[in-house]
Design a protein around this motif. Structure first.
Motif, PDB file in Angstrom:
ATOM      1  N   PHE B  24       0.840  -1.198   0.000  1.00 49.29           N
ATOM      2  CA  PHE B  24       0.000   0.000   0.000  1.00 49.29           C
ATOM      3  C   PHE B  24       0.871   1.242   0.000  1.00 49.29           C
ATOM      4  CE2 PHE B  24      -3.578  -2.686   1.259  1.00 49.29           C
ATOM      5  CZ  PHE B  24      -4.549  -2.155   0.453  1.00 49.29           C
ATOM      6  N   HIS B  25       1.963   1.114   0.704  1.00 54.62           N
ATOM      7  CA  HIS B  25       2.867   2.231   0.807  1.00 54.62           C
ATOM      8  C   HIS B  25       3.451   2.588  -0.559  1.00 54.62           C
ATOM      9  CE1 HIS B  25       5.507   4.912   3.003  1.00 54.62           C
ATOM     10  NE2 HIS B  25       6.429   4.580   2.108  1.00 54.62           N
ATOM     11  N   SER B  26       3.958   1.586  -1.259  1.00 57.73           N
ATOM     12  CA  SER B  26       4.539   1.913  -2.556  1.00 57.73           C
ATOM     13  C   SER B  26       3.456   2.311  -3.543  1.00 57.73           C
ATOM     14  CB  SER B  26       5.378   0.761  -3.102  1.00 57.73           C
ATOM     15  OG  SER B  26       4.716  -0.445  -2.928  1.00 57.73           O
ATOM     16  N   PHE B  27       2.284   1.748  -3.355  1.00 59.63           N
ATOM     17  CA  PHE B  27       1.180   2.159  -4.227  1.00 59.63           C
ATOM     18  C   PHE B  27       0.887   3.637  -4.040  1.00 59.63           C
ATOM     19  CE2 PHE B  27      -3.070   2.740  -5.734  1.00 59.63           C
ATOM     20  CZ  PHE B  27      -3.097   1.937  -6.857  1.00 59.63           C
ATOM     21  N   LYS B  28       0.909   4.052  -2.808  1.00 58.85           N
ATOM     22  CA  LYS B  28       0.658   5.456  -2.497  1.00 58.85           C
ATOM     23  C   LYS B  28       1.682   6.335  -3.209  1.00 58.85           C
ATOM     24  CE  LYS B  28       1.818   7.259   1.442  1.00 58.85           C
ATOM     25  NZ  LYS B  28       1.901   7.489   2.887  1.00 58.85           N
ATOM     26  N   GLY B  29       2.941   5.906  -3.112  1.00 62.27           N
ATOM     27  CA  GLY B  29       4.006   6.657  -3.760  1.00 62.27           C
ATOM     28  C   GLY B  29       3.792   6.763  -5.258  1.00 62.27           C
ATOM     29  N   ILE B  30       3.463   5.622  -5.856  1.00 62.33           N
ATOM     30  CA  ILE B  30       3.284   5.600  -7.312  1.00 62.33           C
ATOM     31  C   ILE B  30       2.107   6.476  -7.710  1.00 62.33           C
ATOM     32  CG2 ILE B  30       2.733   4.122  -9.266  1.00 62.33           C
ATOM     33  CD1 ILE B  30       4.180   1.859  -7.638  1.00 62.33           C
ATOM     34  N   SER B  31       1.029   6.405  -6.927  1.00 59.76           N
ATOM     35  CA  SER B  31      -0.152   7.218  -7.227  1.00 59.76           C
ATOM     36  C   SER B  31       0.205   8.686  -7.198  1.00 59.76           C
ATOM     37  CB  SER B  31      -1.264   6.966  -6.210  1.00 59.76           C
ATOM     38  OG  SER B  31      -1.495   5.605  -6.089  1.00 59.76           O
ATOM     39  N   ALA B  32       1.045   9.048  -6.228  1.00 59.25           N
ATOM     40  CA  ALA B  32       1.426  10.450  -6.103  1.00 59.25           C
ATOM     41  C   ALA B  32       2.207  10.882  -7.342  1.00 59.25           C
ATOM     42  CB  ALA B  32       2.265  10.661  -4.850  1.00 59.25           C
ATOM     43  N   ILE B  33       3.066  10.006  -7.828  1.00 50.58           N
ATOM     44  CA  ILE B  33       3.869  10.354  -9.003  1.00 50.58           C
ATOM     45  C   ILE B  33       2.982  10.635 -10.198  1.00 50.58           C
ATOM     46  CG2 ILE B  33       5.473   9.444 -10.731  1.00 50.58           C
ATOM     47  CD1 ILE B  33       7.025   8.155  -8.584  1.00 50.58           C
ATOM     48  N   VAL B  34       1.993   9.775 -10.413  1.00 49.16           N
ATOM     49  CA  VAL B  34       1.172   9.955 -11.597  1.00 49.16           C
ATOM     50  C   VAL B  34      -0.014  10.881 -11.333  1.00 49.16           C
ATOM     51  CG1 VAL B  34       1.828   7.736 -12.589  1.00 49.16           C
ATOM     52  CG2 VAL B  34      -0.190   7.882 -11.137  1.00 49.16           C
ATOM     53  N   GLY B  35      -0.109  11.414 -10.124  1.00 46.53           N
ATOM     54  CA  GLY B  35      -1.143  12.390  -9.827  1.00 46.53           C
ATOM     55  C   GLY B  35      -2.518  11.808  -9.575  1.00 46.53           C
ATOM     56  N   LEU B  36      -2.557  10.596  -9.065  1.00 46.40           N
ATOM     57  CA  LEU B  36      -3.852   9.989  -8.735  1.00 46.40           C
ATOM     58  C   LEU B  36      -4.173  10.301  -7.270  1.00 46.40           C
ATOM     59  CD1 LEU B  36      -4.038   6.349 -10.155  1.00 46.40           C
ATOM     60  CD2 LEU B  36      -5.674   8.188 -10.456  1.00 46.40           C
ATOM     61  N   GLN B  37      -4.737  11.451  -7.037  1.00 46.64           N
ATOM     62  CA  GLN B  37      -4.936  11.872  -5.655  1.00 46.64           C
ATOM     63  C   GLN B  37      -5.888  10.972  -4.895  1.00 46.64           C
ATOM     64  OE1 GLN B  37      -6.055  15.893  -6.098  1.00 46.64           O
ATOM     65  NE2 GLN B  37      -3.934  16.586  -6.376  1.00 46.64           N
ATOM     66  N   GLU B  38      -6.950  10.563  -5.578  1.00 46.05           N
ATOM     67  CA  GLU B  38      -7.958   9.732  -4.914  1.00 46.05           C
ATOM     68  C   GLU B  38      -7.306   8.454  -4.389  1.00 46.05           C
ATOM     69  OE1 GLU B  38      -8.211  10.914  -7.934  1.00 46.05           O
ATOM     70  OE2 GLU B  38      -9.986  12.193  -8.038  1.00 46.05           O
ATOM     71  N   ALA B  39      -6.554   7.831  -5.294  1.00 48.35           N
ATOM     72  CA  ALA B  39      -5.920   6.574  -4.917  1.00 48.35           C
ATOM     73  C   ALA B  39      -4.879   6.810  -3.838  1.00 48.35           C
ATOM     74  CB  ALA B  39      -5.275   5.934  -6.146  1.00 48.35           C
ATOM     75  N   GLU B  40      -4.177   7.912  -3.964  1.00 49.95           N
ATOM     76  CA  GLU B  40      -3.125   8.191  -3.000  1.00 49.95           C
ATOM     77  C   GLU B  40      -3.698   8.312  -1.595  1.00 49.95           C
ATOM     78  OE1 GLU B  40      -1.213  11.909  -3.494  1.00 49.95           O
ATOM     79  OE2 GLU B  40       0.118  11.565  -1.797  1.00 49.95           O
ATOM     80  N   SER B  41      -4.784   9.093  -1.478  1.00 51.68           N
ATOM     81  CA  SER B  41      -5.298   9.308  -0.136  1.00 51.68           C
ATOM     82  C   SER B  41      -5.921   8.038   0.434  1.00 51.68           C
ATOM     83  CB  SER B  41      -6.299  10.469  -0.119  1.00 51.68           C
ATOM     84  OG  SER B  41      -7.209  10.338  -1.156  1.00 51.68           O
ATOM     85  N   LEU B  42      -6.507   7.239  -0.447  1.00 58.39           N
ATOM     86  CA  LEU B  42      -7.084   5.987   0.036  1.00 58.39           C
ATOM     87  C   LEU B  42      -5.973   5.028   0.486  1.00 58.39           C
ATOM     88  CD1 LEU B  42      -9.471   4.122   0.502  1.00 58.39           C
ATOM     89  CD2 LEU B  42      -9.267   3.365  -1.850  1.00 58.39           C
ATOM     90  N   ALA B  43      -4.932   4.954  -0.320  1.00 58.06           N
ATOM     91  CA  ALA B  43      -3.809   4.089   0.042  1.00 58.06           C
ATOM     92  C   ALA B  43      -3.225   4.539   1.371  1.00 58.06           C
ATOM     93  CB  ALA B  43      -2.754   4.114  -1.054  1.00 58.06           C
ATOM     94  N   HIS B  44      -3.206   5.836   1.546  1.00 60.55           N
ATOM     95  CA  HIS B  44      -2.666   6.379   2.775  1.00 60.55           C
ATOM     96  C   HIS B  44      -3.509   5.960   3.983  1.00 60.55           C
ATOM     97  CE1 HIS B  44      -0.453   9.147   5.291  1.00 60.55           C
ATOM     98  NE2 HIS B  44      -1.601   9.544   5.791  1.00 60.55           N
ATOM     99  N   ALA B  45      -4.809   6.101   3.824  1.00 53.85           N
ATOM    100  CA  ALA B  45      -5.702   5.735   4.915  1.00 53.85           C
ATOM    101  C   ALA B  45      -5.580   4.242   5.229  1.00 53.85           C
ATOM    102  CB  ALA B  45      -7.143   6.087   4.547  1.00 53.85           C
ATOM    103  N   THR B  46      -5.475   3.455   4.187  1.00 56.35           N
ATOM    104  CA  THR B  46      -5.342   2.011   4.374  1.00 56.35           C
ATOM    105  C   THR B  46      -4.042   1.694   5.106  1.00 56.35           C
ATOM    106  OG1 THR B  46      -6.404   1.837   2.233  1.00 56.35           O
ATOM    107  CG2 THR B  46      -5.567  -0.184   3.190  1.00 56.35           C
ATOM    108  N   GLU B  47      -3.020   2.415   4.693  1.00 56.37           N
ATOM    109  CA  GLU B  47      -1.712   2.247   5.317  1.00 56.37           C
ATOM    110  C   GLU B  47      -1.795   2.527   6.812  1.00 56.37           C
ATOM    111  OE1 GLU B  47       1.106   4.565   3.057  1.00 56.37           O
ATOM    112  OE2 GLU B  47       2.469   4.437   4.757  1.00 56.37           O
ATOM    113  N   ASP B  48      -2.507   3.572   7.148  1.00 56.13           N
ATOM    114  CA  ASP B  48      -2.674   3.919   8.561  1.00 56.13           C
ATOM    115  C   ASP B  48      -3.290   2.771   9.341  1.00 56.13           C
ATOM    116  OD1 ASP B  48      -1.550   6.349   8.350  1.00 56.13           O
ATOM    117  OD2 ASP B  48      -3.430   7.488   8.272  1.00 56.13           O
ATOM    118  N   VAL B  49      -4.342   2.213   8.744  1.00 52.69           N
ATOM    119  CA  VAL B  49      -5.026   1.123   9.416  1.00 52.69           C
ATOM    120  C   VAL B  49      -4.081  -0.051   9.592  1.00 52.69           C
ATOM    121  CG1 VAL B  49      -6.866  -0.583   9.173  1.00 52.69           C
ATOM    122  CG2 VAL B  49      -7.306   1.820   8.644  1.00 52.69           C
ATOM    123  N   LEU B  50      -3.323  -0.323   8.537  1.00 52.00           N
ATOM    124  CA  LEU B  50      -2.397  -1.456   8.599  1.00 52.00           C
ATOM    125  C   LEU B  50      -1.312  -1.229   9.644  1.00 52.00           C
ATOM    126  CD1 LEU B  50      -2.101  -2.317   4.828  1.00 52.00           C
ATOM    127  CD2 LEU B  50      -2.946  -3.810   6.626  1.00 52.00           C
TER     128      LEU B  50
END
Lengths: 166, 643
Positions: B24-50
């Motif tokens: 999830f962490h690397s997904f968040k990073g990748i999303s940020a690179i390509v500008g997928l904010q929705e995915a980034e913030s969701l990945a972030h929230a998921t990461e928090d839970v994990l």
């Protein structure tokens, strides 16, 4: 009359001259070996290879409802490319190219809509010759033909009377 | 951008959570690179839970697993949408639920050592005035990797380790800077003071104290009302035309091509000699050259075939999502067991197998598995087990789908089949049962639901499988289990075949169908119930003549060969004049609708340019095949010989 027109390939089936646009034709071969295919439509003689692809060989005589004849030295298989499909058309002969001007093409007359009428786009009159323009869409749509016959029965009907013992 | 996770969190395994966390962490990073904010913030929230999960602050329960799965699905859809350049859907509700989970965890643990708590505290206060009992500071550390640093052994990993050692990395964002540079921005929560941090700059880390803690992105995204998450149902994400290839396999291809190039230049030399008319060209030299080329070609073919192989995990890994959804819809509990995920099969086949497998799993839910109450009543564990197993046997791949449900009700099937006017034999064995189930329009369900019951399914499943040259078998025990076994060829591109001919027609029969080859006399062929048959072992074997497949009349001759073929319906013999041996052939598809006929799985060529059909035994003999019958030898003698 300016005779530029569209180039066509002319071929013979059961004594009539038919034509399809040259741009649809990939190449024309002599008929050597056609492999029988079980359970195929009765108008399909079988398959041939063309440039690594397995191509159906559609017998135009059978398609138009004529008696089949044994392939002769003049028989040709015309590989046509139409709507992303390649189909080989078996004709009695194919030896001419001709430019057919659009203005020489007439709609199919009532008297002609006989045996092969519904597969025609139109009739071209060039000098004294009548040339029938094929409608590939209808030619390749075999849904009007009756079901499946044994392939050997169709392809070799003139030599072997096949029977399936019961 | 791929996401492959084992989100099957039935037991809490630290390593699994760690792995998920990293993904999830690397997904968040990748999303940020390509500008997928929705995915980034969701990945972030998921990461928090994990993270909470990792530290034991959040308990694993159904809700959590559901949320994680939904989150994964959402992210997959994001990727798909991104690929298709479609607008992203709103992850708001999901994020809200995720952060609620996170928040409840951090408040329930009042120890104050929880990272969530720490971070929460951090957000509540102005960071420059840390509370004395916590004393945490929030730093923004930026690291730009460079060649010089790399030589000193400093790279993102080492920086990350260094930072993790002294505090908690709350957020890590890779950023693309100009001139092809990538910067990594870490947000660190630590007790370290500015003076401790200062000397880091030598290691290329730029630090900066964050005055205003930004509100957690996850929380900020949660303003949307909590409704059902808008996740489209698309169980497969991997693009169907892309293959991941092990570099070793490509190297092998390169090596073979290299050898062929060398061989070609050898041939060139011989040709030059020959064309100049100088020297004598030994035939043996040409022969050898040809032999080497033959070997190279075979190697090349095999290596290429291997490139096309992919592990069945590609479809198996999707099944947990499917069963979870089905489990929720049908209120039935089931555990999915996946075995042999590393079994490899041709990419084309796996694409085609997706739907049939999905259907069989759905069927297991709709028909096989009982609801928990019934299961307990029947003395079974409340949770059913669905097992998906793959294995390789020779040139075939076996895929089994087994459930421990109620089995198939023969009476119900018989009744329904008779009502539909389908012939049902007196003794309904598994094979006959499968035939009925695979008949078009058959369904025992009164009403179709999402899981199954439209009655087109099994017919399509069998059609797809037989078209691919495979077979399907059924084994069901009333009250206990249902098991479908699919047997598929390893690859479609190349097949081991036995070449036979009769009446001038040559055919190739896939060797996987051939049990054995017999030699018989004409008089051995008898007619039993209007079907030709020969004595075989202690019973009889129905046979079909190769000529009759082509509608030709068999020419009288004394001796024949019989290939004993197996198919899902039993055994059948193919009578042929000649057997030309065994050959590995390249299968060409018969793509045109005019020649897509049953019984023929493709064509090949044996070097003379004539197409040779590859017959699919199972389909071809549909009419003729009978299950092996045990008829007393006396009974046979009453029959007239066929020839």
């Amino acid at each position: 009359m300016n005779a530029v027109g569209e180039p066509h390939v002319l071929f013979e089936v059961a004594g009539s001259t038919y034509a399809i646009p040259s741009k649809m034709v990939k190449h024309i071969d002599m008929v050597e070996h056609v492999t029988l295919v079980p359970n195929a439509n009765p108008a399909i003689d079988g398959v041939v290879f063309s440039r690594g692809q397995v191509i159906p060989a559609l017998n135009l005589r059978a398609r138009f409802g004529f008696e089949r004849e044994k392939n002769s030295i003049t028989s040709r298989i015309i590989f046509t490319h139409f709507q992303n499909r390649t189909v080989g058309l078996l004709a009695d002969a194919a030896r001419e190219f001709l430019s057919i001007p659009a203005e020489s093409v007439r709609p199919v007359e009532e008297t002609l809509t006989g045996i092969s009428g519904s597969y025609l786009k139109g009739v071209a009159k060039i000098g004294s010759r009548l040339i029938l323009l094929l409608d590939m869409q209808n030619v390749l749509d075999l849904s009007d033909l009756p079901g499946v016959a044994a392939p050997g029965e169709r392809a070799k009907s003139t030599h072997i009377k096949a029977h399936i013992s019961s | 951008m791929h996401l492959e996770e084992g989100t099957e969190l039935t037991r809490v395994d630290a390593a699994v959570i760690e792995e998920l966390f990293r993904r999830f962490h690397s997904f968040k990073g990748i999303s940020a690179i390509v500008g997928l904010q929705e995915a980034e913030s969701l990945a972030h929230a998921t990461e928090d839970v994990l993270r909470g999960l990792k530290q034991g602050k959040i308990e694993v329960n159904q809700k959590l697993v559901d949320l994680l799965m939904s989150s994964t699905q959402f992210l997959e859809q994001s990727v798909l949408a991104f690929r298709a350049q479609k607008p992203q859907s709103n992850p708001g509700p999901l994020i809200k639920d995720l952060s609620a989970l996170d928040a409840s965890a951090s408040t329930s643990h009042s120890a104050g050592k929880s990272v969530s708590k720490r971070r929460k505290a951090d957000f509540e206060q102005v960071a420059s005035v840390p509370r004395e009992d916590i004393g945490l500071l929030k730093w923004k550390c930026t690291f730009i990797p460079s060649k010089v640093l790399d030589e000193k052994g400093i790279n993102v990993t080492s920086v990350r380790e260094k930072l993790s050692a002294i505090g908690e990395i709350v957020k890590a964002t890779p950023q693309v800077r100009g001139e092809g540079l990538v910067a990594f921005e870490f947000i660190l929560v630590t007790k370290e003071t500015p003076s401790d941090v200062a000397d880091w700059e030598a290691s290329g880390i730029v630090t900066e104290l964050m005055d205003q803690p930004r509100p957690d992105q996850a929380v900020s995204g949660s303003s949307a009302p909590s409704v059902a998450y808008e996740i489209e149902q698309n169980p497969f994400i991997a693009p169907s035309h892309v293959i991941r290839v092990d570099l070793k396999r490509l190297d092998e291809l390169m090596r073979i091509v290299g050898e062929m190039v060398i061989q070609k230049s050898r041939s060139d030399q011989v040709l030059t000699l020959a064309s100049r008319g100088r020297g004598t060209v030994e035939v043996s030299v040409l022969k050898e050259s040809n032999l080497v080329l033959t070997r190279n070609l075979r190697d090349l073919r095999q290596a290429l075939m291997k490139v096309r192989l992919v592990p069945v995990a590609e479809i198996f890994a999707r099944m947990p999502f499917v069963t979870r959804d089905l489990s929720r819809e049908t209120n039935k509990k089931a555990r999915l067991v996946l075995r042999g995920q590393q079994t490899e099969i041709d990419k084309y086949l796996i694409e085609k197998l997706k739907e049939p497998l999905l259907h069989l799993v759905r069927n297991a839910f709709a028909h096989g598995i009982e609801n928990p109450r019934e299961r307990i009543k029947a003395g079974k564990p409340e949770e059913a087990t669905i097992e998906l197993k793959a294995s390789t046997i020779g040139d075939s791949v076996i895929i089994q789908i087994r459930d421990d449900g109620r089995g198939i009700n023969r009476e119900a099937v018989t009744k329904k089949a008779r009502a539909l006017g389908v012939f049902v034999p007196e003794v309904l064995d598994n094979r006959a049962l499968l035939d009925i189930l695979c008949g078009a329009g058959f369904s025992t369900r009164e009403e179709a639901d999402r899981a199954a019951g439209r009655g087109v399914g099994m017919a399509v499943v069998r059609k797809t499988i037989t078209e691919l040259g495979g077979t399907i078998m059924l084994e069901t025990v009333a009250g206990k289990s249902t098991e479908f076994t699919l047997r598929m060829p390893l690859t479609l591109a190349i097949a081991e075949t036995i070449i036979v001919s009769s009446g001038g027609q040559t055919c190739a029969i896939p060797q996987s169908f051939v049990l054995e080859v017999l030699r018989i006399e004409s008089s051995d062929i008898r007619s039993v119930n209007r079907v030709d048959a020969i004595p075989y072992r202690d019973g009889i074997l129905p046979v079909i003549r190769l000529e009759s497949i082509f509608g030709l009349q068999p020419e009288p001759r004394k001796a024949w060969f019989v290939l004993v073929l197996t198919c899902e319906k039993g055994s059948v013999g193919l009578v042929a004049e000649q057997i030309h041996g065994q050959k590995e052939v390249v299968v060409r598809a018969m793509q045109d609708p005019l020649i897509q006929v049953s019984g023929v799985s493709g064509a090949t060529e044996l070097g003379d340019g004539k197409p040779v059909l590859i017959l699919n035994a199972a389909e071809l003999f549909n009419g003729a095949v009978r299950p092996p019958q045990r008829i007393p030898v006396e009974a046979k003698k009453e029959e007239e010989p066929a020839l």
